[in-house]
Design a protein around this motif. Structure first.
Motif, PDB file in Angstrom:
ATOM      1  N   ASN A 110       0.983  -1.230   0.076  1.00 45.07           N
ATOM      2  CA  ASN A 110      -0.059  -0.252  -0.111  1.00 45.07           C
ATOM      3  C   ASN A 110       0.850   1.345   0.012  1.00 45.07           C
ATOM      4  O   ASN A 110       0.463   2.307  -0.658  1.00 45.07           O
ATOM      5  CB  ASN A 110      -0.943   0.027   1.089  1.00 45.07           C
ATOM      6  N   PRO A 111       1.936   1.391   0.455  1.00 46.26           N
ATOM      7  CA  PRO A 111       2.824   2.674   0.684  1.00 46.26           C
ATOM      8  C   PRO A 111       3.336   2.974  -0.792  1.00 46.26           C
ATOM      9  O   PRO A 111       3.465   4.239  -0.931  1.00 46.26           O
ATOM     10  CB  PRO A 111       3.955   2.213   1.276  1.00 46.26           C
ATOM     11  N   ILE A 112       3.030   2.095  -1.808  1.00 45.55           N
ATOM     12  CA  ILE A 112       3.282   2.570  -3.134  1.00 45.55           C
ATOM     13  C   ILE A 112       2.418   3.368  -3.697  1.00 45.55           C
ATOM     14  O   ILE A 112       2.714   4.454  -4.799  1.00 45.55           O
ATOM     15  CB  ILE A 112       3.676   1.362  -4.095  1.00 45.55           C
ATOM     16  N   CYS A 113       1.310   3.503  -3.190  1.00 46.51           N
ATOM     17  CA  CYS A 113       0.167   4.354  -3.908  1.00 46.51           C
ATOM     18  C   CYS A 113       0.628   5.943  -3.475  1.00 46.51           C
ATOM     19  O   CYS A 113       0.421   6.518  -4.591  1.00 46.51           O
ATOM     20  CB  CYS A 113      -1.284   4.353  -3.147  1.00 46.51           C
ATOM     21  N   GLN A 114       1.107   6.056  -2.568  1.00 43.55           N
ATOM     22  CA  GLN A 114       1.547   7.745  -2.221  1.00 43.55           C
ATOM     23  C   GLN A 114       2.630   7.855  -3.076  1.00 43.55           C
ATOM     24  O   GLN A 114       2.452   9.167  -3.812  1.00 43.55           O
ATOM     25  CB  GLN A 114       1.917   7.733  -0.966  1.00 43.55           C
ATOM     26  N   ALA A 115       3.587   7.137  -3.137  1.00 49.46           N
ATOM     27  CA  ALA A 115       4.538   7.291  -4.146  1.00 49.46           C
ATOM     28  C   ALA A 115       4.155   7.434  -5.729  1.00 49.46           C
ATOM     29  O   ALA A 115       4.838   8.297  -6.420  1.00 49.46           O
ATOM     30  CB  ALA A 115       5.644   6.338  -4.026  1.00 49.46           C
ATOM     31  N   LEU A 116       3.200   6.648  -5.947  1.00 49.00           N
ATOM     32  CA  LEU A 116       2.755   6.575  -7.534  1.00 49.00           C
ATOM     33  C   LEU A 116       2.044   7.791  -7.716  1.00 49.00           C
ATOM     34  O   LEU A 116       2.152   8.360  -8.623  1.00 49.00           O
ATOM     35  CB  LEU A 116       1.899   5.503  -7.575  1.00 49.00           C
ATOM     36  N   ALA A 117       1.221   8.254  -6.780  1.00 54.99           N
ATOM     37  CA  ALA A 117       0.437   9.544  -6.885  1.00 54.99           C
ATOM     38  C   ALA A 117       1.345  10.549  -7.014  1.00 54.99           C
ATOM     39  O   ALA A 117       1.259  11.728  -7.957  1.00 54.99           O
ATOM     40  CB  ALA A 117      -0.488   9.681  -5.834  1.00 54.99           C
ATOM     41  N   ALA A 118       2.667  10.737  -6.273  1.00 54.09           N
ATOM     42  CA  ALA A 118       3.424  11.765  -6.295  1.00 54.09           C
ATOM     43  C   ALA A 118       4.104  11.823  -7.508  1.00 54.09           C
ATOM     44  O   ALA A 118       4.280  12.962  -8.312  1.00 54.09           O
ATOM     45  CB  ALA A 118       4.337  11.618  -5.218  1.00 54.09           C
ATOM     46  N   LYS A 119       4.372  10.781  -8.076  1.00 48.54           N
ATOM     47  CA  LYS A 119       5.019  11.166  -9.278  1.00 48.54           C
ATOM     48  C   LYS A 119       4.366  11.602 -10.621  1.00 48.54           C
ATOM     49  O   LYS A 119       4.611  12.175 -11.411  1.00 48.54           O
ATOM     50  CB  LYS A 119       5.557   9.362  -9.719  1.00 48.54           C
ATOM     51  N   ILE A 120       2.841  11.111 -10.489  1.00 49.04           N
ATOM     52  CA  ILE A 120       1.977  11.507 -11.504  1.00 49.04           C
ATOM     53  C   ILE A 120       1.863  12.984 -11.242  1.00 49.04           C
ATOM     54  O   ILE A 120       1.814  13.942 -12.326  1.00 49.04           O
ATOM     55  CB  ILE A 120       0.526  10.801 -11.345  1.00 49.04           C
ATOM     56  N   ARG A 121       1.491  13.528  -9.917  1.00 50.32           N
ATOM     57  CA  ARG A 121       1.389  14.840  -9.809  1.00 50.32           C
ATOM     58  C   ARG A 121       2.675  15.736 -10.378  1.00 50.32           C
ATOM     59  O   ARG A 121       2.384  16.733 -10.625  1.00 50.32           O
ATOM     60  CB  ARG A 121       1.133  15.202  -8.207  1.00 50.32           C
ATOM     61  N   ALA A 122       4.046  15.122 -10.049  1.00 49.01           N
ATOM     62  CA  ALA A 122       4.878  15.980 -10.274  1.00 49.01           C
ATOM     63  C   ALA A 122       5.366  16.222 -12.129  1.00 49.01           C
ATOM     64  O   ALA A 122       5.644  17.297 -12.536  1.00 49.01           O
ATOM     65  CB  ALA A 122       6.311  15.095  -9.708  1.00 49.01           C
TER      66      ALA A 122
END
Length: 264
Positions: free
Chosen positions: A231-243
């Motif tokens: 589940n922690p990857i969801c935050q990282a994945l969202a951050a990459k797309i937002r950037a």
């Protein structure tokens, strides 16, 4: 204007399809690559309630770790949950993109994020599969170090860091220092973790015999749950797309959760 194909291109830039396992199914699994995107819902799983959330929120894209279609479907009807999910997304024009084992393997992917979440230092790839275009090694498992501590203290830290309701574990070594991690169903990699000199292995979906094997190998084996280790990857994945696309609204699902419960 950002379209589905643009999102897929970014996803595949940090988790290339060549990193996936041969049996996997990744990429754009449903939808129109030319569809314009304003809202993206990110989740670990594309289960029916998550698809409903995407539709109600007005997302044009559902981005998940696990695939919407894992094996070829013989039919797509409302008689099954997967059929209802596909039809729901299609009826609302929502595309489905996933990045699965390629994200497990990738630098900065599932297992790097898991290692970082657990506070590991000196993180490295165990038995790298290869190197990406930037020369970084990639592979399934990660190893790292923590300050020497008791297994009990480390168990408390894992539970707190991953927000999981409980842990299954076998105590083979009272001191934790060198830790291997493999999010999700990586328990079959136990011998590789032990061969790398790790005294502790954090993973999920551990079978009965694998706990006994860990005892024989002298390595602590901790099952923190499939959902909680990935589940922690969801935050990282969202951050990459937002950037990459600051003009797009990216939200992490409020509905996705582990369906397993502990009776304490």
């Amino acid at each position: 204007m950002v379209i589905v194909a643009d999102i897929l291109q970014i996803v595949e830039s940090f988790a290339p399809p060549y990193m996936q396992e041969h049996w996997d199914n990744v990429g754009l699994l449903l939808g129109d690559p030319s569809r314009q995107v304003h809202k993206i819902l990110v989740a670990l799983d594309p289960f029916e309630h998550v698809c409903q959330e995407a539709a109600e929120w007005g997302a044009e894209l559902l981005l998940t770790h696990h695939p919407l279609l894992f094996q070829p479907a013989k039919s797509i009807t409302t008689d099954t949950a997967i059929g209802r999910s596909i039809l729901l997304l299609a009826s609302h024009g929502i595309s489905a993109v996933n990045t699965h084992t390629n994200l497990d393997m990738a630098p900065g992917g599932v297992n790097d994020v898991l290692a970082q979440t657990l506070g590991l230092e000196n993180i490295s790839v165990i038995d790298p599969t290869g190197k990406n275009d930037a020369g970084q090694p990639y592979g399934l498992l990660r190893a790292g170090t923590v300050a020497p501590q008791s297994l009990e203290d480390f168990l408390a830290w894992v539970k707190r860091s991953l927000h999981c309701p409980g842990l299954r574990y076998v105590n083979s070594n009272d001191t934790v220092c060198n830790v291997a991690v493999g999010g999700g169903a990586c328990a079959g990699e136990l011998c590789r973790a032990a061969a790398a000199g790790c005294d502790t292995f954090v993973t999920a979906d551990v079978k009965y015999n694998q706990f006994w094997e860990a005892r024989e190998l002298g390595i602590n084996l901790i099952d923190a749950g499939h959902f909680y280790t990935e589940n922690p990857i969801c935050q990282a994945l969202a951050a990459k797309i937002r950037a990459a696309f600051p003009e797009i609204t990216v939200k992490i699902s409020e509905k996705h959760a582990d369906c397993m419960n502990f009776f304490l």
